[in-house]
Scaffold this motif. Sequence first.
Motif, PDB file in Angstrom:
ATOM      1  N   GLN A 136       0.842  -1.192   0.000  1.00 43.79           N
ATOM      2  CA  GLN A 136       0.000   0.000   0.000  1.00 43.79           C
ATOM      3  C   GLN A 136       0.882   1.249   0.000  1.00 43.79           C
ATOM      4  O   GLN A 136       2.032   1.206   0.460  1.00 43.79           O
ATOM      5  N   PRO A 137       0.356   2.373  -0.515  1.00 40.20           N
ATOM      6  CA  PRO A 137       1.156   3.608  -0.494  1.00 40.20           C
ATOM      7  C   PRO A 137       1.651   3.923   0.914  1.00 40.20           C
ATOM      8  O   PRO A 137       0.895   3.873   1.881  1.00 40.20           O
ATOM      9  N   GLY A 138       2.948   4.183   1.007  1.00 41.94           N
ATOM     10  CA  GLY A 138       3.539   4.519   2.294  1.00 41.94           C
ATOM     11  C   GLY A 138       4.087   3.346   3.077  1.00 41.94           C
ATOM     12  O   GLY A 138       4.741   3.533   4.109  1.00 41.94           O
ATOM     13  N   LEU A 153      13.475  -6.272  -9.506  1.00 43.93           N
ATOM     14  CA  LEU A 153      12.063  -6.282  -9.891  1.00 43.93           C
ATOM     15  C   LEU A 153      11.155  -6.010  -8.691  1.00 43.93           C
ATOM     16  O   LEU A 153      10.168  -5.277  -8.799  1.00 43.93           O
ATOM     17  N   LEU A 154      11.479  -6.603  -7.541  1.00 46.75           N
ATOM     18  CA  LEU A 154      10.698  -6.331  -6.331  1.00 46.75           C
ATOM     19  C   LEU A 154      10.735  -4.853  -5.977  1.00 46.75           C
ATOM     20  O   LEU A 154       9.717  -4.257  -5.589  1.00 46.75           O
ATOM     21  N   THR A 155      11.907  -4.261  -6.096  1.00 47.13           N
ATOM     22  CA  THR A 155      12.040  -2.834  -5.793  1.00 47.13           C
ATOM     23  C   THR A 155      11.165  -2.005  -6.719  1.00 47.13           C
ATOM     24  O   THR A 155      10.412  -1.120  -6.270  1.00 47.13           O
ATOM     25  N   GLN A 156      11.233  -2.286  -8.006  1.00 47.48           N
ATOM     26  CA  GLN A 156      10.455  -1.498  -8.966  1.00 47.48           C
ATOM     27  C   GLN A 156       8.950  -1.677  -8.764  1.00 47.48           C
ATOM     28  O   GLN A 156       8.179  -0.712  -8.832  1.00 47.48           O
ATOM     29  N   MET A 157       8.505  -2.906  -8.505  1.00 48.69           N
ATOM     30  CA  MET A 157       7.065  -3.129  -8.318  1.00 48.69           C
ATOM     31  C   MET A 157       6.578  -2.519  -7.014  1.00 48.69           C
ATOM     32  O   MET A 157       5.448  -2.006  -6.942  1.00 48.69           O
ATOM     33  N   THR A 158       7.397  -2.562  -5.978  1.00 48.54           N
ATOM     34  CA  THR A 158       7.020  -1.909  -4.726  1.00 48.54           C
ATOM     35  C   THR A 158       6.854  -0.413  -4.947  1.00 48.54           C
ATOM     36  O   THR A 158       5.901   0.206  -4.439  1.00 48.54           O
ATOM     37  N   LYS A 159       7.752   0.180  -5.706  1.00 43.39           N
ATOM     38  CA  LYS A 159       7.643   1.616  -5.986  1.00 43.39           C
ATOM     39  C   LYS A 159       6.422   1.924  -6.857  1.00 43.39           C
ATOM     40  O   LYS A 159       5.770   2.952  -6.671  1.00 43.39           O
ATOM     41  N   LEU A 160       6.100   1.039  -7.811  1.00 41.19           N
ATOM     42  CA  LEU A 160       4.904   1.235  -8.626  1.00 41.19           C
ATOM     43  C   LEU A 160       3.653   1.290  -7.758  1.00 41.19           C
ATOM     44  O   LEU A 160       2.681   1.967  -8.093  1.00 41.19           O
ATOM     45  N   ARG A 161       3.674   0.568  -6.638  1.00 47.05           N
ATOM     46  CA  ARG A 161       2.518   0.530  -5.740  1.00 47.05           C
ATOM     47  C   ARG A 161       2.601   1.581  -4.630  1.00 47.05           C
ATOM     48  O   ARG A 161       1.742   1.617  -3.750  1.00 47.05           O
ATOM     49  N   GLY A 162       3.635   2.409  -4.656  1.00 45.29           N
ATOM     50  CA  GLY A 162       3.708   3.509  -3.701  1.00 45.29           C
ATOM     51  C   GLY A 162       4.421   3.198  -2.410  1.00 45.29           C
ATOM     52  O   GLY A 162       4.349   3.982  -1.448  1.00 45.29           O
ATOM     53  N   GLY A 163       5.133   2.070  -2.343  1.00 45.91           N
ATOM     54  CA  GLY A 163       5.854   1.714  -1.126  1.00 45.91           C
ATOM     55  C   GLY A 163       7.216   2.373  -1.040  1.00 45.91           C
ATOM     56  O   GLY A 163       7.736   2.927  -2.015  1.00 45.91           O
ATOM     57  N   ARG A 164       7.801   2.323   0.152  1.00 44.80           N
ATOM     58  CA  ARG A 164       9.157   2.808   0.384  1.00 44.80           C
ATOM     59  C   ARG A 164      10.063   1.602   0.545  1.00 44.80           C
ATOM     60  O   ARG A 164       9.788   0.720   1.361  1.00 44.80           O
ATOM     61  N   VAL A 165      11.145   1.547  -0.232  1.00 44.06           N
ATOM     62  CA  VAL A 165      12.016   0.376  -0.252  1.00 44.06           C
ATOM     63  C   VAL A 165      13.301   0.633   0.522  1.00 44.06           C
ATOM     64  O   VAL A 165      14.013   1.617   0.273  1.00 44.06           O
ATOM     65  N   ASP A 184      14.822   3.498  -1.823  1.00 47.31           N
ATOM     66  CA  ASP A 184      14.937   4.757  -1.089  1.00 47.31           C
ATOM     67  C   ASP A 184      16.156   4.772  -0.179  1.00 47.31           C
ATOM     68  O   ASP A 184      16.804   5.807  -0.004  1.00 47.31           O
ATOM     69  N   ASP A 185      16.432   3.642   0.436  1.00 45.88           N
ATOM     70  CA  ASP A 185      17.609   3.488   1.290  1.00 45.88           C
ATOM     71  C   ASP A 185      18.243   2.147   0.967  1.00 45.88           C
ATOM     72  O   ASP A 185      17.536   1.154   0.762  1.00 45.88           O
ATOM     73  N   VAL A 186      19.575   2.109   0.936  1.00 46.98           N
ATOM     74  CA  VAL A 186      20.296   0.862   0.679  1.00 46.98           C
ATOM     75  C   VAL A 186      21.323   0.680   1.787  1.00 46.98           C
ATOM     76  O   VAL A 186      22.116   1.588   2.063  1.00 46.98           O
ATOM     77  N   ILE A 187      21.289  -0.470   2.435  1.00 51.51           N
ATOM     78  CA  ILE A 187      22.115  -0.728   3.610  1.00 51.51           C
ATOM     79  C   ILE A 187      22.875  -2.041   3.445  1.00 51.51           C
ATOM     80  O   ILE A 187      22.453  -2.908   2.671  1.00 51.51           O
ATOM     81  N   PRO A 188      23.985  -2.215   4.152  1.00 50.13           N
ATOM     82  CA  PRO A 188      24.696  -3.497   4.114  1.00 50.13           C
ATOM     83  C   PRO A 188      23.957  -4.549   4.926  1.00 50.13           C
ATOM     84  O   PRO A 188      23.081  -4.227   5.744  1.00 50.13           O
ATOM     85  N   TYR A 189      24.332  -5.807   4.734  1.00 52.05           N
ATOM     86  CA  TYR A 189      23.697  -6.887   5.487  1.00 52.05           C
ATOM     87  C   TYR A 189      24.066  -6.835   6.971  1.00 52.05           C
ATOM     88  O   TYR A 189      23.242  -7.136   7.827  1.00 52.05           O
ATOM     89  N   GLU A 190      25.296  -6.449   7.255  1.00 56.90           N
ATOM     90  CA  GLU A 190      25.742  -6.428   8.646  1.00 56.90           C
ATOM     91  C   GLU A 190      24.917  -5.440   9.466  1.00 56.90           C
ATOM     92  O   GLU A 190      24.833  -4.248   9.145  1.00 56.90           O
ATOM     93  N   GLY A 191      24.251  -5.944  10.487  1.00 53.82           N
ATOM     94  CA  GLY A 191      23.456  -5.093  11.359  1.00 53.82           C
ATOM     95  C   GLY A 191      22.225  -4.499  10.707  1.00 53.82           C
ATOM     96  O   GLY A 191      21.725  -3.460  11.146  1.00 53.82           O
ATOM     97  N   PHE A 192      21.696  -5.165   9.673  1.00 58.18           N
ATOM     98  CA  PHE A 192      20.596  -4.548   8.919  1.00 58.18           C
ATOM     99  C   PHE A 192      19.328  -4.358   9.752  1.00 58.18           C
ATOM    100  O   PHE A 192      18.583  -3.397   9.542  1.00 58.18           O
ATOM    101  N   ALA A 193      19.061  -5.238  10.715  1.00 52.06           N
ATOM    102  CA  ALA A 193      17.835  -5.097  11.507  1.00 52.06           C
ATOM    103  C   ALA A 193      17.857  -3.804  12.321  1.00 52.06           C
ATOM    104  O   ALA A 193      16.844  -3.088  12.398  1.00 52.06           O
ATOM    105  N   ASP A 194      18.990  -3.479  12.904  1.00 49.97           N
ATOM    106  CA  ASP A 194      19.109  -2.229  13.657  1.00 49.97           C
ATOM    107  C   ASP A 194      18.963  -1.024  12.724  1.00 49.97           C
ATOM    108  O   ASP A 194      18.313  -0.031  13.066  1.00 49.97           O
ATOM    109  N   ALA A 195      19.572  -1.129  11.536  1.00 47.30           N
ATOM    110  CA  ALA A 195      19.477  -0.027  10.575  1.00 47.30           C
ATOM    111  C   ALA A 195      18.035   0.179  10.128  1.00 47.30           C
ATOM    112  O   ALA A 195      17.569   1.323   9.974  1.00 47.30           O
ATOM    113  N   VAL A 196      17.295  -0.912   9.942  1.00 44.24           N
ATOM    114  CA  VAL A 196      15.886  -0.807   9.543  1.00 44.24           C
ATOM    115  C   VAL A 196      15.080  -0.105  10.617  1.00 44.24           C
ATOM    116  O   VAL A 196      14.252   0.782  10.330  1.00 44.24           O
TER     117      VAL A 196
END
Length: 320
Positions: A136-138, A153-165, A184-196
Amino acid sequence: MHAIVVTTPGGSDALVYTEVPDPVPGPGEVLVDVAAIGVNYTDVYHREGRYPLQAPFVVGSEGAGTVSAVGPDVTGVAVGDRVGWVGVIGSYAEKAVIPAAKAIPLPDDLSFESAAAVLLQGLTAHYLTHSVHAVQPGDDVLVHAAAGGMGLLLTQMTKLRGGRVIGTTSTDEKRKLAREAGADDVIPYEGFADAVRELTGGRGVRVVYDGVGAATFDGSLASLGLRGMMALYGAASGPVPPFDPQRLNQGGSLFLTRPTLAHYTATREELLARAEDVLGWVESGALNVHISRRYPLAEARQAHDDLEGRRTTGKLLLIP
């Protein structure tokens, strides 16, 4: 004809380029002269025996080409038709027999390479973003391996539907590709849960699209917000060990699903509806298909080595 055959499951050396008899279409089947073949992690799982098949078998489940013969009782598909397919074992070959019910008509101006590069992953991205969790948007969405064929492809389709990636990648080059696809944001795998958590103000994301598996599973659950959805659609790093479902309660009444494309294209109508969306977006330019590398059919081993070695971005193709 030539094909890639597995006699004994194992490493990439199990892929043998050899000559086999031309296949003959039976009732409800068509024979296709294969023009391009998609290389996917599912092929690796079949080759390894993780997803067992009766050996010997021709590897591959995605491709595109021209119908050269039809079997008895075939309607709606004719010799000369341009078609693509997914989920049909035997695609690493110069000719393939596919059920007519799985033949996807291709637009005249869409290349065989583009079709073979987008169908399996495009249809998978479609059901994930439109059905498993209809973005959903947002919505905040975490996409793992955001620079891979599926991730782009997941990134592009999420953006087509108004999501933030929020995407994860492993290198600067891959980070650049993910951003170009709309992340919108790109992060490394290390510590990704905290970054999210930091990027979402502590809320967590609405959905995680995770095709990595064992290496990211715990962090993916920790990245979800209240009643979030964990869509585990693959296991590139290995299968997830058994776990206590109570963790879903403790994480915020989370949802976990292990979906597969066959169950989301269970009827021909559903298959064609999803394909019409995906191929239409490619035609219009709304969806960009990134083909990373093309290999001659005889070099299937190298394609698998590159895929498993994480030396690629986007889609890999075999060309007969």
